[in-house]
Design a protein around this motif. Structure first.
Motif: not given
Length: 420
Positions: A68-70, A92, A96, A109, A113, A118, A131, A133, A327, A331
């Motif tokens: 994912v890309h929050v 973000a 989330l 992520d 992020a 996180k 998370m 990252i 992302g 989401h």
């Protein structure tokens, strides 16, 4: 039971439900007893201090999204250019929450992020999945992570800041330094682009990026810190280079040939398909989002090969972990990926396994969560509908009724309001 566990802590029992345990075994009727945030017993007729009635519902381990890309939600370049830098951190928090509402209790992520995001989740400042990252993605000059545009300026998807350095590197020694910098900044996994991609301006998804000595350096430095490398790898040669040099997971895997599939089997590597992503690009462009025509054309170009590659990898027995690239898409729609994987030949149970125990193994947390078994963390999802059935895209996420982390209710599945 942990030495720190309180033997007098309340024992909560999820009763009357049908349990999917995270493997490819068929769901079956069972109760789940939870104490001190851990599953302590699974069976029938269990008793406890508190009961949660799950009659007519089914219970799954908390879901994982491996990609994912929050820090953003949907691709629209003009909107992104006009968004104040710090506003993305507030977005973000919404992203989330939407992800958690969908039953996703753990995410990786894959860029964007930083450690502060996180830590905000870990400390309970904001709700969200657990998370891991990557912070940024290593890219060669002119590669998938190089934001240089033909007009001579850079339009970064993720602007640099003290917690997120530039990750464009060339040569083994630059790679060594950057991996160490990312680890210093809190990276749990190192991400690299060993091929071009769809959304980047000046590359081709069919071309391999980085040479073997550069990729080997990434893996060596990551291994020294006890972490793994994940690779954005769409081109056949880029996939093979990643696997040949010890990369743990292939993200996207659009152009897999038989040799690449066998290499993945021999290495025990994972495929994270992200079938969600190109669909999201095409849909966003059709809805009027500002996306360069070349990127839309690339998304359309890869669609058929992508599905075929996932199908053949699954048939051959490659390990698959669910990942969406959300992302790129919105989401909260994460569970749609399971239906897309079924379109590539996975059964409902195969897709659920990819979203639970298989992903937990990829993350390196299989001894902590990802299955419903005594001793594991009580990250659980309660759902309506036929047990173990995924259904059409959009159906599974609408059936989430309760999301639990460490046995505590954190969401009732109602999708949080998405900010414009």
């Amino acid at each position: 039971m942990s030495p720190d566990a309180d033997p007098a802590a309340p024992r909560t029992v999820f009763t009357g439900g049908t349990v999917y345990d995270g493997t490819t075994a068929a769901p079956s009727a069972a109760d789940i007893a939870v104490q001190n945030g851990r599953i302590v017993e699974v069976g029938t007729g269990l008793d406890g201090d508190e009961q949660i009635d799950c009659t007519g519902r089914w219970i799954s381990p908390g879901f994982f999204d491996s990609h994912v890309h929050v820090m953003f939600d949907g691709v629209d370049y003009l909107r992104m250019i006009g968004t104040p830098f710090s506003l993305n951190f507030y977005y973000a928090a919404v992203n989330l929450k939407n992800t958690l509402d969908a039953g996703i209790t753990s995410v990786r992520d894959a860029g964007g992020a930083d450690l502060g995001v996180k830590e905000a989740v870990r400390r309970g400042v904001i709700p969200g999945p657990r998370m891991q990252i990557a912070i940024g993605m290593l890219s060669q000059t002119g590669g998938h992570g190089d934001d240089w545009e033909a007009c001579g300026v850079e339009i970064p998807l993720f602007p640099e800041h003290p917690g997120r350095p530039s990750t464009v590197v060339d040569g083994p020694e630059q790679v060594r330094h950057k991996v160490r910098e990312l680890i210093r900044n809190g990276a749990d996994v190192i991400k690299v682009a060993t091929s071009g991609g769809v959304l980047s301006p000046r590359d081709d998804p069919r071309h391999a990026h980085f040479r073997d000595d550069e990729i080997a350096m990434m893996v060596t430095e990551a291994a020294a810190a006890g972490i793994f490398v994940m690779s954005h790898a769409q081109a056949t040669d880029g996939i093979k280079a990643a696997i040949r040099n010890g990369v743990r997971s292939i993200e996207h895997g659009i152009y897999l040939d038989d040799e690449a599939i066998q290499m993945m089997l021999d290495a025990g590597a994972w495929l994270v398909p992200t079938l969600h992503a190109p669909r999201a690009v095409i849909a966003a462009a059709a809805a009027g989002a500002s996306i360069p025509p070349a990127s839309v054309d690339k998304a359309k170009m890869v669609a058929e090969a992508h599905l075929d590659s996932v199908r053949r990898a699954h048939q051959a027995g490659v390990k698959i972990a669910m990942g969406t690239d959300c992302g790129v898409g919105s989401h909260g729609t994460n569970l749609d990926e399971l239906a897309f994987m079924m379109g590539a030949g996975l059964s409902s149970l195969d897709a659920l396994h990819a979203t639970t125990a298989s992903a937990a193994e990829l993350f390196g947390v299989a001894d902590d969560r990802g299955r419903i078994a005594p001793g594991l963390r009580a990250d659980l999802v309660v759902l309506d509908g036929p047990a173990g059935e995924v259904g059409a895209p959009g159906e599974l996420r609408r059936r989430v009724r309760g999301v639990y982390q460490d046995g505590a209710l954190v969401s009732t599945g109602t999708t949080a309001r998405q900010l414009a």
